[in-house]
Scaffold this active site. Structure first.
Site, PDB file in Angstrom:
ATOM      1  CD  GLU A 188      -2.861  -0.213  -0.302  1.00 44.94           C
ATOM      2  OE1 GLU A 188      -2.885   0.575  -1.249  1.00 44.94           O
ATOM      3  OE2 GLU A 188      -3.223  -1.380  -0.380  1.00 44.94           O
TER       4      GLU A 188
HETATM    5  C1  LIG Z   1       2.417  -9.685   0.294  1.00 41.32           C
HETATM    6  C2  LIG Z   1       2.179  -8.560  -0.664  1.00 41.32           C
HETATM    7  C3  LIG Z   1       0.872  -8.211  -0.993  1.00 41.32           C
HETATM    8  C4  LIG Z   1       0.638  -7.189  -1.920  1.00 41.32           C
HETATM    9  N1  LIG Z   1      -0.644  -6.914  -2.318  1.00 41.32           N
HETATM   10  C5  LIG Z   1      -0.842  -6.093  -3.394  1.00 41.32           C
HETATM   11  C6  LIG Z   1      -2.133  -5.967  -3.990  1.00 41.32           C
HETATM   12  O1  LIG Z   1      -3.118  -6.532  -3.518  1.00 41.32           O
HETATM   13  N2  LIG Z   1      -2.256  -5.186  -5.092  1.00 41.32           N
HETATM   14  C7  LIG Z   1      -1.187  -4.544  -5.653  1.00 41.32           C
HETATM   15  O2  LIG Z   1      -1.360  -3.887  -6.655  1.00 41.32           O
HETATM   16  N3  LIG Z   1       0.049  -4.635  -5.091  1.00 41.32           N
HETATM   17  C8  LIG Z   1       0.241  -5.394  -3.989  1.00 41.32           C
HETATM   18  N4  LIG Z   1       1.489  -5.507  -3.435  1.00 41.32           N
HETATM   19  C9  LIG Z   1       2.579  -4.726  -3.998  1.00 41.32           C
HETATM   20  C10 LIG Z   1       3.055  -3.634  -3.047  1.00 41.32           C
HETATM   21  O3  LIG Z   1       2.077  -2.629  -2.922  1.00 41.32           O
HETATM   22  C11 LIG Z   1       4.405  -3.122  -3.594  1.00 41.32           C
HETATM   23  O4  LIG Z   1       5.339  -4.157  -3.328  1.00 41.32           O
HETATM   24  C12 LIG Z   1       4.839  -1.821  -2.965  1.00 41.32           C
HETATM   25  O5  LIG Z   1       3.970  -0.785  -3.337  1.00 41.32           O
HETATM   26  C13 LIG Z   1       6.266  -1.417  -3.359  1.00 41.32           C
HETATM   27  O6  LIG Z   1       6.516  -1.613  -4.720  1.00 41.32           O
HETATM   28  P1  LIG Z   1       7.799  -2.474  -5.167  1.00 41.32           P
HETATM   29  O7  LIG Z   1       7.765  -3.743  -4.418  1.00 41.32           O
HETATM   30  O8  LIG Z   1       7.839  -2.562  -6.626  1.00 41.32           O
HETATM   31  O9  LIG Z   1       9.026  -1.628  -4.652  1.00 41.32           O
HETATM   32  P2  LIG Z   1       9.760  -0.429  -5.425  1.00 41.32           P
HETATM   33  O10 LIG Z   1       8.769   0.527  -5.960  1.00 41.32           O
HETATM   34  O11 LIG Z   1      10.746  -0.998  -6.353  1.00 41.32           O
HETATM   35  O12 LIG Z   1      10.503   0.278  -4.212  1.00 41.32           O
HETATM   36  C14 LIG Z   1      11.685  -0.276  -3.606  1.00 41.32           C
HETATM   37  C15 LIG Z   1      12.140   0.646  -2.475  1.00 41.32           C
HETATM   38  O13 LIG Z   1      12.441   1.942  -2.999  1.00 41.32           O
HETATM   39  C16 LIG Z   1      11.693   2.954  -2.362  1.00 41.32           C
HETATM   40  N5  LIG Z   1      11.238   3.937  -3.344  1.00 41.32           N
HETATM   41  C17 LIG Z   1      10.756   3.706  -4.573  1.00 41.32           C
HETATM   42  N6  LIG Z   1      10.425   4.850  -5.168  1.00 41.32           N
HETATM   43  C18 LIG Z   1      10.672   5.845  -4.291  1.00 41.32           C
HETATM   44  C19 LIG Z   1      10.501   7.254  -4.311  1.00 41.32           C
HETATM   45  N7  LIG Z   1       9.993   7.878  -5.366  1.00 41.32           N
HETATM   46  N8  LIG Z   1      10.850   7.949  -3.202  1.00 41.32           N
HETATM   47  C20 LIG Z   1      11.347   7.321  -2.121  1.00 41.32           C
HETATM   48  N9  LIG Z   1      11.533   5.992  -2.056  1.00 41.32           N
HETATM   49  C21 LIG Z   1      11.191   5.258  -3.118  1.00 41.32           C
HETATM   50  C22 LIG Z   1      10.507   2.242  -1.707  1.00 41.32           C
HETATM   51  O14 LIG Z   1      10.089   2.896  -0.528  1.00 41.32           O
HETATM   52  C23 LIG Z   1      11.075   0.877  -1.391  1.00 41.32           C
HETATM   53  O15 LIG Z   1      11.701   0.884  -0.136  1.00 41.32           O
HETATM   54  C24 LIG Z   1       1.738  -6.479  -2.468  1.00 41.32           C
HETATM   55  C25 LIG Z   1       3.038  -6.807  -2.091  1.00 41.32           C
HETATM   56  C26 LIG Z   1       3.268  -7.852  -1.215  1.00 41.32           C
HETATM   57  C27 LIG Z   1       4.690  -8.203  -0.871  1.00 41.32           C
END
Ligand SMILES: Cc1cc2nc3c(=O)[nH]c(=O)nc-3n(C[C@H](O)[C@H](O)[C@H](O)COP(=O)(O)OP(=O)(O)OC[C@H]3O[C@@H](n4cnc5c(N)ncnc54)[C@H](O)[C@@H]3O)c2cc1C
Length: 600
Positions: free
Chosen positions: A441
């Site tokens: 989220e």
């Molecule tokens: C168990 C689980 C359930 C989930 N359920 C859903 C769901 O139901 N629907 C759905 O759509 N998604 C879902 N997700 C996805 C989840 O919302 C994303 O994993 C999350 O939003 C982060 O995206 P990412 O993993 O691609 O990380 P990335 O976007 O690659 O980020 C990696 C790191 O970089 C940081 N970062 C990235 N961009 C910035 C920025 N601009 N400024 C500062 N810091 C930054 C982030 O804070 C993070 O620490 C789920 C994930 C998991 C693990």
């Protein structure tokens, strides 16, 4: 076997005595929110969660979900039957609108129930929980036909919903989305693409699942300005509401993950699936934010819920486990050793947990009241204030709330010593389940950036100024009461640190935006301290009044006053240290070249 009992006493205190829900009886939806009604709903809801959902938590973690060769998913034993009971009793409909079959109660009631559901069984709670976010979007942006077709069945939990944003190469940066939506001749769209990490993407709870999916139409800009939102049912819905053919969407695999094993986290394949546009084309981001804001508050509540569940178990363990002697001499000389409760360091962990969970519960339920007041308050001014405050504090409830929720789950595990590390005690599950709340989220770093990058500047800083004044005014008034003076003084100082940090951003952010990014996380935590501080000040006042009036259980209210003092003494000093970190700026954080991070 870990224990969980919904914290109904504290919840009733917050709703009836702190928020005084009854006093809003002139607003629509609040007519029946009498203290008696609140007590009855909270107690019955709590009982359901403690007795039906909590016993399935550990077994759900151990068994997990199963994907079958045809792509269907089975949830752990007992999960589906528990959902039938939940649906039958209408627990998912508490705050949903009357016109679509909900009970129309204030959001405060729905939020309280969300905490109990999640505390009892977070993985289970996500199946109906995600539906709430999907419902919010359709309520605001869906056409009347879409609302009539989908909302009643989603609200009654006959069908459940999901949110499909994330793709393998695209998480935070939704502008990168590749899923395509090509218009069909009949006005629907053919959706093609792969979504990952989709919570509750497939399961056996219901006959149909309503997926809300972000995708781009063929001529859309390749950025966040080109995102549209679509309803994609798992099974097509005929005009008379009956179920038709299977849609071209399926679960390709289940993720193997650290926690919430009972929730199916799916890779979802859309192979030309039929979808229906929600709202306007290319305006999906706005529709999605409606869904996200509801869900972010819900995730803050999840962080609280895991901390509460872990805390209850740690309290029980500390009462039973005997090790060593009290520093001041044996507390129970007849026993070979005293209980863990005599050790100040164990007390420190338990008091930290108590101060966080009770303060956070108050902040979450106060936040839910603001959600109601945004639409229902009597005057435009009150509606605006509620909107400002909840917009500002949503990333704080999500980010600070879940950081502290995880920290609390870990320190409650620590109370168990080595036994906390052994799976059968269940403390590991609380830690594992709490961990995801900091990530999904919008990861907490992104919440912090939302706070400092968007929310602070909104309407020329009107929301944060409202918060500053509110805290200052209430602290100034409370200082007149000797029992509250120390609390008021320290919360006021924390508010001063928040003001100073805000000013520092204003003075140093333009010259170098990294100064803001480098301090964002700390800033979010200062605002969390101030937010909880305000709640503790108010809880202290309420307790004082009740004690003075000679009503109620004195031990409960005395404990509130003591915990308010503990919060003031032990949490508010962090604000000063965090401000100093912010004021060190971005120079050292950003100075090293990437190669300098290599250690080998
Ligand atoms: C168990 C689980 C359930 C989930 N359920 C859903 C769901 O139901 N629907 C759905 O759509 N998604 C879902 N997700 C996805 C989840 O919302 C994303 O994993 C999350 O939003 C982060 O995206 P990412 O993993 O691609 O990380 P990335 O976007 O690659 O980020 C990696 C790191 O970089 C940081 N970062 C990235 N961009 C910035 C920025 N601009 N400024 C500062 N810091 C930054 C982030 O804070 C993070 O620490 C789920 C994930 C998991 C693990």
């Amino acid at each position: 076997m870990p224990v969980y009992k919904a914290p109904t006493r504290d919840t009733r205190f917050i709703i009836n005595e702190l928020l005084k829900l009854e006093s809003y009886g002139n607003l629509s939806g609040f007519e029946n929110a009498s203290a008696d009604m609140v007590d009855a709903v909270i107690e019955e809801g709590g009982k359901f969660c403690s007795e039906v959902l909590a016993p399935l938590n550990l077994s759900g973690d151990q068994q997990g979900c199963t994907r079958h060769p045809d792509g269907t998913v089975t949830t752990p034993d007992g999960f589906k039957a528990a959902h039938a009971q939940f649906r039958e009793a209408g627990w998912g409909t508490l705050s949903a609108p009357l016109e679509f079959g909900g009970q129309g109660m204030p959001h405060v009631m729905g939020f309280a129930m969300e905490e109990f559901v999640s505390g009892a069984n977070q993985a289970w709670g996500m199946y109906p929980g995600l539906t709430n976010g999907a419902v919010s979007s359709i309520l605001v942006k869906g056409s009347p036909e879409q609302q009539a077709k989908f909302l009643p069945k989603m609200i009654s939990n006959e069908w459940l919903g999901t949110m499909n944003l994330t793709e393998p190469h695209c998480g935070t940066d939704l502008g990168l989305i590749r899923t395509r939506a090509v218009p069909n001749a009949d006005g629907s769209y053919a959706i093609t693409g792969t979504k990952i990490f989709i919570s509750a993407g497939d399961h056996d709870f219901t006959d149909n699942i309503i997926h809300l999916v972000l995708a781009k139409t063929p001529d859309a800009p390749d950025s966040t300005k080109g995102i549209s939102l679509f309803i994609v049912p798992k099974v097509m819905v005929n005009d008379d509401g009956s179920l038709g053919a299977r849609n071209a969407v399926s679960c390709g695999s289940l993720e193997h993950k650290m926690g919430i094993h009972g929730n199916a986290t799916c890779v979802m394949n859309y192979d030309g699936a039929t979808g229906y546009l929600v709202g306007e084309e290319n305006k999906g981001l706005a529709a999605m934010f409606i869904m996200m804001n509801a869900a972010r508050l819900g995730v803050g509540v999840q962080g609280l819920s895991q901390a509460e569940a872990a805390y209850q178990n740690a309290v029980k363990y500390a009462q039973e486990r005997r090790q060593g002697r009290a520093l001041t001499g044996a507390a129970e000389p007849a026993e070979k050793a005293d209980t863990l409760f005599v050790h100040p360091d164990v007390r420190r962990m338990l008091m930290d947990a108590k101060a966080y969970t009770e303060g956070m519960r108050a902040l979450c339920l106060w936040g839910a009241l603001q959600v109601d007041l945004v639409h229902k308050a009597a005057s435009e001014e009150e509606r605006q204030t509620a909107d400002d405050l909840i917009s500002l504090l949503t990333p704080v409830i999500k980010g600070y709330g879940t950081d502290k929720g995880f920290e609390t789950a870990v320190s409650m595990q620590q109370v168990f010593g080595g036994h906390g590390y052994i799976e059968e005690w269940g403390m590991s599950q609380f830690v594992r389940d709490a961990r995801i709340t900091q990530i999904y989220e919008g990861a907490n770093g992104v919440q912090a950036m939302d706070l400092v990058g968007r929310k602070l500047a909104m309407n020329g800083g009107r929301a944060v100024q409202t918060l500053f004044s509110l805290v200052d005014e209430e602290c100034a008034a409370a200082k007149a009461k000797p029992e509250l003076a120390i609390i008021a003084d320290k919360v006021e100082k924390a508010n001063g640190e928040l003001k100073a940090a805000t000013m520092w951003f204003m003075q140093n952010g333009m010259a170098n935006p990294n100064n803001v990014g480098a301090g964002a996380h700390h800033y979010m935590h200062i605002m969390g301290v101030v937010g909880l501080g305000l709640m503790w000040l108010r809880m202290g006042e309420t307790a004082l009044e009740t004690l003075a009036g000679g009503t109620g259980d004195p031990a409960f209210y005395q404990a509130k006053l003591t915990t308010a003092r503990y919060f003031a003494e032990r949490f508010t000093p962090d604000a000063g240290a965090l401000r100093r970190k912010i004021e060190s700026g971005a120079d050292a954080i950003m100075a090293l070249p990437v190669e300098a991070f290599a250690t080998a």
